[in-house]
Design a protein around this motif. Structure first.
Motif, short mmCIF file in Angstrom:
data_model
loop_
_atom_site.label_atom_id
_atom_site.label_comp_id
_atom_site.label_asym_id
_atom_site.label_seq_id
_atom_site.Cartn_x
_atom_site.Cartn_y
_atom_site.Cartn_z
N LYS A 37 -4.85 -5.19 3.05
CA LYS A 37 -4.57 -4.58 1.75
C LYS A 37 -3.47 -3.53 1.87
N ASN A 38 -3.52 -2.71 2.91
CA ASN A 38 -2.49 -1.68 3.08
C ASN A 38 -1.12 -2.28 3.35
N ILE A 39 -1.09 -3.38 4.10
CA ILE A 39 0.19 -4.07 4.35
C ILE A 39 0.76 -4.60 3.04
N VAL A 40 -0.10 -5.17 2.21
CA VAL A 40 0.35 -5.70 0.92
C VAL A 40 0.95 -4.57 0.07
N ILE A 41 0.31 -3.43 0.04
CA ILE A 41 0.83 -2.31 -0.76
C ILE A 41 2.21 -1.87 -0.25
N ARG A 42 2.37 -1.82 1.07
CA ARG A 42 3.67 -1.43 1.63
C ARG A 42 4.75 -2.47 1.31
N LEU A 43 4.37 -3.75 1.39
CA LEU A 43 5.35 -4.80 1.10
C LEU A 43 5.79 -4.77 -0.36
N ILE A 44 4.88 -4.47 -1.27
CA ILE A 44 5.26 -4.36 -2.68
C ILE A 44 6.20 -3.18 -2.87
N ALA A 45 5.93 -2.08 -2.19
CA ALA A 45 6.78 -0.90 -2.31
C ALA A 45 8.19 -1.17 -1.78
N LYS A 46 8.30 -1.98 -0.74
CA LYS A 46 9.60 -2.21 -0.09
C LYS A 46 10.33 -3.46 -0.62
N HIS A 47 9.56 -4.50 -1.00
CA HIS A 47 10.20 -5.80 -1.27
C HIS A 47 9.76 -6.40 -2.60
#
Length: 495
Positions: free
Chosen positions: A377-387
């Motif tokens: 879940k945390n990886i998904v949040i970071r990916l949305i923020a970046k990409h």
């Protein structure tokens, strides 16, 4: 010719109408639905689960929608056949949208049907126009507002064999009054499983309280669980109820039960055996009717052998045991969870989601996710923020993955200068400073292994928690002032 044109028109209309399967053993309901829905849907009726399965296996009718009653023959007064039919329909076609007809006093049954995969609930009686609206909304793939906002929608995401087994255990144990022990690694969703056990039970409308035993200091744990009277200890300016009292006849979820102080374990055992407890400073016995669900990421059998956990408490808690699998064992469910959390996070953040290239999907499936669902879940949040709005490549994805730590060669404390070279290279070498630096590194490593749980970190180091805090009070200021300080995880309350 006119009759042929009319026949073709009728056939075209029938083909354009969506197919609806209605399963109900009440002929009056069947007749009323036939009259009200015939203009919008091609409707077929069945009076039982067996008849519905026979119809579907015939291959002549492929419904996109199903409207079913839970009480079906041969047990019309029980929801058993209806629950089985929900699973049968989804096994036949995962895309079918199932609406369940519900009467009064069926809240827990309705929640269970949702957990099994039903899309929405239809109260009886339902006005024809309202029913048509609900059916068309489901046909468009829409989920009604009530469904999205329902706190009881706790169905677990995934179709892999381990998740199917987990769902089966939840379905089997939800209605029990016995304690349950949920075992699984950190971040795997143990609290979500506990919530499912609660909301799918007859207690679903009652309180569900969760307490992390590792987050409360040992000297406050008893008062937190059982409450206290005024003046029981310094700062007790008024009487206060505890978690057992506040839970009432609902469910009390005790996370990280392995962190419960040994001296407090007999008092929890007493509650589990006869429901009795006392507020701190009180002689009067009180009664609890709450169901206790506990969770742990540790092997309590080993803790029992080591004398850190009572054997009788373990056996009382583990009457029903549920094992939550690590994410590394869930295969394609990693992609299902990715889709779920990306849609959820994008909506919450008001942002566009992202996609993965084919190569990135392969990397995603190959990654073991040591932090389990929480890490995903945390990886998904970071990916949305970046990409947001872009396709993520394997190189971009790998930057979010936890890198494996290189093994330290045996006999070497660290990579760098040896003791003689380090002493002679610095005119300001101080042994106490060097020892403090090494001690702090090991403390930080233990805290990281324990995911910030200070009690567990102390056990890893073989010291008491009070000793760990006292060493940190001495070491942390000097560590923060060193120019060469290594990155240390933030120290906060146990979690």
């Amino acid at each position: 010719m006119a009759q042929m044109v009319t026949g073709i028109a009728n056939l075209t209309a029938q083909i354009s109408r969506p197919a609806l399967l209605v399963v109900d053993d009440d002929p009056l309901i069947a007749e009323a639905l036939a009259f009200s829905l015939a203009d919008d849907f091609v409707v077929r009726f069945c009076e039982s689960r067996a008849a519905a399965i026979k119809l579907l296996r015939g291959g002549d009718f492929s419904p996109q929608l199903a409207l079913i009653d839970l009480g079906l023959p041969p047990l019309p007064n029980q929801p058993t056949e209806g629950f089985k039919l929900v699973s049968d329909l989804l096994a036949w076609s995962p895309k079918i949208r199932i609406l369940v007809l519900t009467g009064q006093n069926e809240e827990s049954n309705a929640r269970r049907a949702r957990a099994l995969g039903a899309a929405d609930l239809v109260p009886k009686p339902c006005e024809p126009q309202r029913l048509k609206k609900l059916l068309h909304a489901q046909l468009r793939g829409a989920i009604t507002g009530n469904r999205a906002d329902d706190p009881h929608s706790v169905g677990l995401i995934g179709e892999s064999p381990p998740i199917r087994k987990l769902k089966g255990q939840i379905d089997l144990y939800a209605s029990s009054t016995f304690p349950a022990l949920i075992e699984g690694p950190s971040g795997s969703g143990k609290e979500r499983v506990a919530a499912a056990l609660h909301y799918l039970s007859p207690r679903g409308h009652l309180p569900f309280l969760a307490l992390n035993c590792a987050a409360i200091s040992a000297n406050l744990m008893e008062a937190t669980l059982f409450g206290h009277v005024k003046g029981a200890f310094t700062g007790a300016n008024s009487a206060k109820s505890g978690y057992f009292e506040d839970a009432g006849e609902g469910t009390l979820f005790l996370d990280e039960i392995g962190e419960l102080p040994l001296e407090l374990q007999p008092k929890l055992l007493r509650v589990l055996e006869n429901g009795e407890y006392q507020r701190v400073g009180e002689t009067q016995a009180r009664k609890s009717a709450a169901r206790v669900i506990a969770a742990t990421n540790r092997d309590l059998r080993s803790e029992v052998k080591a004398g850190r956990f009572r054997a009788d408490l373990y056996h009382r808690l583990s009457v029903l045991t549920i094992s939550v699998p690590p994410l590394s064992e869930l295969g394609e469910d990693k992609l299902r969870l990715l889709e779920h959390f990306s849609a959820e996070s994008a909506k919450h953040l008001g942002s566009r989601s992202f996609t993965l290239t084919d190569a990135a999907k392969s990397a995603w499936l190959a990654y073991e996710f040591p932090g389990n669902v929480r890490e995903l879940k945390n990886i998904v949040i970071r990916l949305i923020a970046k990409h947001a709005g872009y396709a993520v490549t394997p190189d971009e994805l790998s930057q979010e993955f936890e890198l494996p730590q290189p093994a330290v060669p045996s006999g070497e404390a660290s990579i760098g200068l040896g003791p003689k070279e380090e002493i002679t290279a610095s005119a300001l070498f101080r042994l106490d400073g060097k020892l403090a630096e090494v001690e702090l590194k090991y403390i930080d490593a233990a805290i990281e292994i324990a995911s910030g749980n200070m009690t567990q970190a102390a056990k890893i180091l073989g010291i008491s928690r009070s000793t760990l805090y006292s060493r940190l009070e001495i070491l942390r200021p000097s560590a923060l002032n060193r120019d060469t300080a290594v990155g240390n995880p933030a120290i906060g309350p146990d979690s």
